[in-house]
Design a protein around this motif. Structure first.
Motif, short mmCIF file in Angstrom:
data_model
loop_
_atom_site.label_atom_id
_atom_site.label_comp_id
_atom_site.label_asym_id
_atom_site.label_seq_id
_atom_site.Cartn_x
_atom_site.Cartn_y
_atom_site.Cartn_z
N ASP A 100 0.78 -1.23 0.00
CA ASP A 100 0.00 0.00 0.00
C ASP A 100 0.81 1.28 0.00
N ASN A 101 2.10 1.19 0.27
CA ASN A 101 2.86 2.41 0.45
C ASN A 101 3.89 2.65 -0.64
N ALA A 102 3.49 2.45 -1.87
CA ALA A 102 4.43 2.59 -2.97
C ALA A 102 4.87 4.03 -3.09
N THR A 103 6.16 4.23 -3.39
CA THR A 103 6.66 5.55 -3.70
C THR A 103 6.50 5.78 -5.20
N LEU A 104 6.77 7.00 -5.62
CA LEU A 104 6.55 7.34 -7.03
C LEU A 104 7.39 6.50 -8.00
N PRO A 105 8.68 6.31 -7.73
CA PRO A 105 9.44 5.45 -8.66
C PRO A 105 8.88 4.03 -8.73
N LEU A 106 8.44 3.51 -7.58
CA LEU A 106 7.87 2.17 -7.57
C LEU A 106 6.56 2.15 -8.38
N GLN A 107 5.79 3.20 -8.20
CA GLN A 107 4.53 3.31 -8.93
C GLN A 107 4.80 3.38 -10.44
N LEU A 108 5.88 4.06 -10.79
CA LEU A 108 6.26 4.16 -12.20
C LEU A 108 6.53 2.75 -12.76
N PHE A 109 7.26 1.95 -11.97
CA PHE A 109 7.53 0.59 -12.41
C PHE A 109 6.25 -0.23 -12.50
N ARG A 110 5.34 0.02 -11.55
CA ARG A 110 4.09 -0.73 -11.57
C ARG A 110 3.29 -0.40 -12.83
N LEU A 111 3.31 0.88 -13.21
CA LEU A 111 2.61 1.26 -14.43
C LEU A 111 3.21 0.54 -15.63
N MET A 112 4.54 0.48 -15.66
CA MET A 112 5.20 -0.20 -16.77
C MET A 112 4.87 -1.69 -16.73
N ALA A 113 4.87 -2.27 -15.51
CA ALA A 113 4.60 -3.69 -15.38
C ALA A 113 3.17 -4.01 -15.81
N ALA A 114 2.30 -2.99 -15.77
CA ALA A 114 0.91 -3.20 -16.17
C ALA A 114 0.70 -2.75 -17.61
N TYR A 115 1.76 -2.71 -18.40
CA TYR A 115 1.73 -2.35 -19.82
C TYR A 115 1.37 -0.89 -20.08
N ARG A 116 1.18 -0.09 -19.02
CA ARG A 116 0.73 1.29 -19.24
C ARG A 116 1.92 2.21 -19.47
N MET A 117 2.54 2.08 -20.63
CA MET A 117 3.78 2.79 -20.89
C MET A 117 3.57 4.30 -21.00
N GLU A 118 2.40 4.73 -21.52
CA GLU A 118 2.20 6.17 -21.66
C GLU A 118 1.97 6.83 -20.30
N ASP A 119 1.22 6.11 -19.45
CA ASP A 119 1.06 6.62 -18.09
C ASP A 119 2.41 6.65 -17.38
N ALA A 120 3.22 5.62 -17.65
CA ALA A 120 4.54 5.59 -17.02
C ALA A 120 5.37 6.78 -17.46
N ALA A 121 5.27 7.17 -18.73
CA ALA A 121 6.01 8.34 -19.23
C ALA A 121 5.54 9.59 -18.49
N ALA A 122 4.23 9.69 -18.25
CA ALA A 122 3.70 10.84 -17.52
C ALA A 122 4.19 10.81 -16.07
N ALA A 123 4.22 9.61 -15.48
CA ALA A 123 4.72 9.51 -14.11
C ALA A 123 6.19 9.90 -14.05
N ALA A 124 6.94 9.55 -15.11
CA ALA A 124 8.35 9.94 -15.17
C ALA A 124 8.48 11.45 -15.20
N LEU A 125 7.60 12.09 -15.96
CA LEU A 125 7.62 13.56 -16.02
C LEU A 125 7.30 14.14 -14.64
N LEU A 126 6.32 13.54 -13.97
CA LEU A 126 5.96 14.00 -12.62
C LEU A 126 7.17 13.87 -11.69
#
Lengths: 230, 329, 519
Positions: free
Chosen positions: C471-497
């Motif tokens: 439950d306590n993912a940090t932003l970089p971890l969340q970025l990896f989770r987005l990538m792991a869930a195939y959501r590469m465009e969201d991951a790019a946005a998270a990278a920008l964030l």
């Protein structure tokens, strides 16, 4: 009474010896060629310079180790004011090093500032002051510290002649009021003549015992002659 | 300093506050992707909690190293997300208990007789490509090796990634003693070797690479979630390495009933029908007609290649050395 | 007199405590891991290859960073133009960039379908490949060129302007000035800067993984990771970590003999006025500044371009993770200061380079070993997931120490040199000295140190793997989770964030240290 008792300081090639007494209320100029150890002597008296032998005594008792606990106020060549504190705070440090100033303290600070001719300037920062004003703030703090010995390590060296004369006059007035003993390092023998009744000559690794100013200039020893030139 | 410390303490408190309720807690260790908003975790948690009167708590991270470090004192009740290639060590740790479930009705392409680990989904390792750019995809591993060297492929490092390890075993099962020759032919086409699956797949979708090592079920994501039909898996005649995700019960769990209930829930239709679109793989016990449409039409390998866990454990090290040697040429 | 004794011992006690924390975090965790291991570790041929590659890539990266930094620093030193100070700040950005974001940006520029390959494609030239040894070095130069430039620029600005005037009055040309003024300065500055960058590259992990192109580019840190993760060979992991330490320590010993670059937080706002200008020099300087700017800022620009479309559509949880990361970064920054100020005070008080050197231990430490060691130590007593965020904060704080100490120690030494006697004479001790002398005088380096620590902490997920709960993912971890869930465009946005928050945190602290700072 300030006594420099069998003092010995050694730093590499440099060494300084001294063994003399300064009478209470004396105004002593510390003169000598540059590099001879004038500032080192003052630092030793103030407690900043560790001694290799001997002691600095006050009324025949060794002085405390802590510079702040010594009966001394000191004004340095520069860095006399903290640039991040206001003029009033810088002066207030003379009363309370932790700056917890009472109303009474604030009044004293304002009075001290008025006394040195800086009335109403308490809220300024040092960067807004001229060189002469900065020296005045340092002297206002000396007033509040109210210690029996004042050490001046060439604090007016960077000021022009007129301004310096003004400052020396102010110092004289303050000494007249407080009766403090003065030791002042200067590279200008004229300062000694204006303000001081005695001279300590520092040369060739020795701080000599004080001599009356007139005698020093009337009958200068060999090193003093070389120093004065001509 | 003081405020910083109370800040930290506050952070710690917020994490513990969630467990204050009196319900029994079932701790499930899982890989990180599991608990993510888009992974299978949230729906599993909601589904199981609706029937168990308990609090299911996912503990995510490096599952196996953590279990090994904790040993007998582990707080885990159930571990989910292991796979056949690392279960030898998991089994040898002696931490797991027999599942006691009837696994006869599984829809896996292989027989399942393991009494400790229960499969909850499976897929095959495969190379994914963009079918608008590669018109004639290889239909065999040999054909892949024969492709021109400017076809660029991203794979994962077998030392850090489970799918990378699966590729190592796949090559070994297809080529056996000639695996090093296969690697020598494959290596010029390998653009880079990434730490994990995510970075590699990201490079592929960005167009950096022509092909990426992933799973035959990966196109289903693009079909179902993005209505994008351009991603396909190259299906090889030699067969594909089978990749089975497993769940196991910890022997000295303090919640044995809950753990058993969870193990049973994993094979329930509710769990099984949800897992395909959250973990993007085939459910282990679900009739084909109940699969989402995007999955029903996926091309599937005719042959599943698989090593037993003893074989996998025995092959892993020499295969890795072989790969390293080939890569250093 | 008594009060002064107390003052010295408080400084000493706090300093020794802070050093103790650092030593426990680095050597203590290593010992914990080694003790948990069964049997002694042995290094295989692959491990030796990793050690060789690590040293080689660190040396190559450091050399290249310095060589490229010299013309850029020289150009920045002698040109003043509108936006110069903004440019210098921006050029510093890569150093505080989260590695994952930087790699995405570098691939977008230097990758097979990156800007450069596309441009080459217009002329029918084959795309370039960024993967392999050169990719690792490219990324390391990208990260460290700003640091090298900064350190060397400081060297240039430290040459008194009178010397340049003297040179001008003697009629010296550019080559004379280079010989008499600039080369002696470089001889002093370059060895220290080289060592710092070498040390930074020594523990590189993610860069080598993403751009290394294969197992040939295995660094020691990566070898530790696989020993731990796949073989669960704690003995080999701790042995490798020890090797990494030994390499770092050997360098630190050299560093103690070399003049280390000082005052990383100093101002670089002014340019040197010179009288030896020639049109050729102007062209050269414009080229150096332009190329460096493009090299350092294009990848950032690509991250921004790729991330913008989905930035406002990011799922709520990503913002929650961002908030968590910011809090961790702030705590981590505060902890960095709480550790580095006592250590700096101890080092200045006792004029001890050994103290300072101990503070640098973490530069050669393996985050993975720190995390594992802490897990072994704390697991019997505390639920690991309760510690996830605090441990992330404190480990990130420790990892920032080498840089914050570099900023604080020289600054504190200067404050004590200039104002120490005055404060002593007035009896300003203990908290009074801290409040009324150190804190106000150290605002700039502290702002810089806090900003650096916060930014470095934002992007890091090195130690959290063992402690995290769901439950306590940090932003970089969340970025990896987005990538792991195939959501590469969201991951790019998270990278920008992630990029924006890192830079913003650094900027706010650094600025905060400068605004209204009385000189």
């Amino acid at each position: 009474m300030l006594t420099v008792d069998q003092l010995r300081i050694k730093m590499g090639d440099f060494s300084l010896l001294g063994d003399f007494t300064i009478t209470p209320g004396a105004r002593v100029a510390v003169l000598g060629p540059s590099g001879a150890g004038k500032s080192t002597l003052l630092a030793a008296i103030a407690g900043f310079q560790p001694l290799d032998a001997g002691a600095i005594l006050w009324d025949a008792q060794p002085m405390p180790k802590d510079p702040a606990a010594r009966p001394i106020s000191m004004v340095f060549q520069d860095n006399n004011l903290f640039p991040h504190l206001t003029v009033a705070q810088n002066v207030g440090l003379g009363l309370r090093p932790n700056l917890r100033l009472s109303d009474e303290d604030h009044t004293s600070v304002a009075q001290a500032l008025t006394r040195v001719g800086l009335e109403g300037m308490g809220d300024r920062k040092p960067a807004q002051l001229s060189g002469g004003q900065i020296a005045r703030v340092a002297l206002a703090r000396v007033l509040l510290r109210d210690r029996p010995v004042l050490l001046l390590d060439e604090p007016f060296g960077a000021l022009g002649p007129a301004l310096k004369a003004e400052m020396l006059a102010l110092v004289r007035d303050l000494l007249n009021e407080t009766g403090a003993t003065l030791l002042m390092v200067s590279h200008d023998p004229e300062d000694a003549r204006v303000l001081c009744d005695q001279v300590v000559l520092v040369a060739d690794g020795v701080a000599h015992a004080p001599v009356a100013t007139e005698e020093m200039f009337a009958n200068p020893p060999e090193v003093m002659r070389e120093y004065l030139g001509g | 300093m003081k405020t910083a410390l109370s800040f930290v303490a506050g952070l710690a408190l917020t994490t513990t506050a969630a467990f204050a309720a009196d319900k029994p807690v079932l701790q499930v260790y899982a890989p990180d992707y599991f608990a993510s908003e888009w992974g299978p975790g949230p729906s599993i948690e909601a589904g199981f909690e609706a029937q168990c009167a308990c609090d299911l708590e996912f503990v995510t991270g490096d599952v196996m190293p953590r279990l090994m470090l904790e040993g007998e004192r582990t707080e885990a009740d159930v571990v989910i997300g292991l796979n056949t290639d690392v279960t030898a060590r998991a089994r040898a740790s002696g931490l797991f208990a027999p599942h006691g479930l009837d696994v006869s009705g599984l829809t896996l392409p292989v027989d399942w007789t393991d009494d400790t680990f229960v499969p909850f989904d499976y897929s095959y390792t495969a190379f994914i490509y963009d079918n608008t750019k590669i018109a004639h995809a290889p239909t065999s591993f040999d054909a892949l090796l024969a492709m021109p060297d400017d076809t660029k492929i991203v794979i994962q490092d077998p030392r850090s990634s489970i799918s990378g390890l699966a590729l190592l075993l796949w090559v070994k099962s297809v080529y056996g003693d000639k695996a090093d020759e296969a690697w020598t032919k494959l290596n010029p086409k390998i653009l880079t070797v990434t730490k994990g699956w995510s970075e590699a797949y990201g490079m592929f979708t960005d167009g950096e690479a022509d092909m990426v090592l992933s799973y035959v079920t990966s196109p289903a994501y693009h079909i179902i979630a993005e209505e994008d039909l351009t991603k396909s898996a190259a299906i090889f005649d030699e067969g594909h390495y089978l990749f089975v995700d497993l769940v196991g019960k910890i022997a000295n769990t303090d919640q044995p009933e809950l753990a058993d209930a969870f193990m049973a829930y994993v094979l329930s239709e509710e769990f099984q029908s949800g897992i395909s679109t959250t973990n993007w793989s085939f459910p282990s016990k679900l009739a084909t007609e109940k699969l989402p449409e995007g999955f029903q039409n996926l091309p599937v390998p005719a042959k599943a290649l698989v090593f037993s866990e003893e074989e996998a454990e025995a092959i892993r090290k020499p295969a890795l050395d072989e790969w390293l040697a080939a890569a250093s040429k | 007199m008594a009060r002064r004794r107390v003052q010295i011992s408080t400084t000493t006690i706090l300093g020794v405590l802070a050093l103790g924390v650092v030593v426990c975090l680095t050597l203590g965790t290593l010992i914990a891991v080694a003790m948990r291991a069964e049997g002694a570790g042995r290094l295989g041929p692959a491990d030796w290859a990793a050690i060789r590659f690590t040293l080689w890539q660190a040396a190559a990266s450091a050399t290249l960073s310095i060589l490229l930094a010299i013309p850029v620093a020289r150009a920045l030193a002698r040109r003043s133009f509108p936006g110069r100070s903004v440019l210098i700040t921006l050029l510093g950005a890569p150093f505080i960039l989260p590695v994952i974001v930087a790699i995405l940006g570098l691939i977008a520029v230097f990758g097979r379908t990156g800007l450069i390959s596309q441009a080459l494609g217009l002329f029918g030239i084959e795309p370039i490949s960024v993967y392999g040894y050169h990719g690792v070095i490219l990324a390391h130069v990208f990260f460290n060129l700003p640091l090298a430039t900064r350190l060397i620029l400081q060297g240039w600005l430290a040459i008194p302007s009178e010397r340049f005037r003297l040179a001008a009055s003697l009629g010296m040309g550019p080559s004379d000035i280079a010989r008499t003024l600039e080369r002696p300065m470089l001889r002093e500055v370059v060895p220290g800067a080289f060592l710092v960058i070498f040390l930074i590259c020594l523990t590189s992990f993610a860069v080598a993984l993403a751009l290394g192109g294969g197992p040939k580019a295995t660094t020691v840190e990566l070898a530790i990771y696989e020993a731990f993760r796949f073989d669960f060979d704690l003995a080999r992991a701790s042995l490798l970590a020890l090797v990494q330490f030994a390499l770092g320590a050997a360098l630190a010993l050299i560093a103690l003999r070399v003049a280390m670059p000082s005052d990383m937080g100093a101002g670089l706002d002014r340019a040197v006025t010179r009288w030896d200008d020639r049109p050729a020099l102007l062209v050269q300087d414009i080229a150096a500044i332009t190329l460096a700017t493009l090299f350092l800022l294009l990848p950032l620009g690509m991250v921004i371009l790729d991330g913008l479309p989905r930035l406002l559509h990011l799922p709520q949880v990503v913002f929650g993770a961002a908030l968590r990361s910011v809090i961790v970064a702030l705590v981590s920054a505060a902890l960095t200061l709480a550790l580095s100020l006592p250590i700096a005070a101890l080092a200045v008080r006792h004029n001890s380079r050994v103290v300072e050197a101990l503070g640098y231990l973490t530069i050669a430490a393996s985050p993975l070993v720190i995390g594992t060691g802490l897990f072994i130590i704390t697991f019997p007593f505390v639920k690991p997931s309760d510690l996830a965020l605090p441990i992330t904060a404190i480990v990130n704080a420790a990892l920032s120490l080498p840089f914050t100490l570099r900023a604080l120690v020289p600054a504190l030494a200067a404050v004590e040199r200039d104002y120490g006697p005055l404060a002593d004479g007035l009896g300003m001790t203990g908290l009074t000295r801290l409040r009324h002398l150190w804190l106000p005088r150290l605002r700039r380096p502290m702002g810089f140190a806090l900003g650096l620590a916060a930014a470095l902490s934002m992007g890091d997920l090195g130690v959290i793997a063992l402690f995290a709960d769901g439950d306590n993912a940090t932003l970089p971890l969340q970025l990896f989770r987005l990538m792991a869930a195939y959501r590469m465009e969201d991951a790019a946005a998270a990278a920008l964030l992630l990029l924006s928050l890192s830079l913003l945190l650094f900027w706010i602290f650094d600025k905060g240290g400068r605004v209204n700072a009385d000189r």
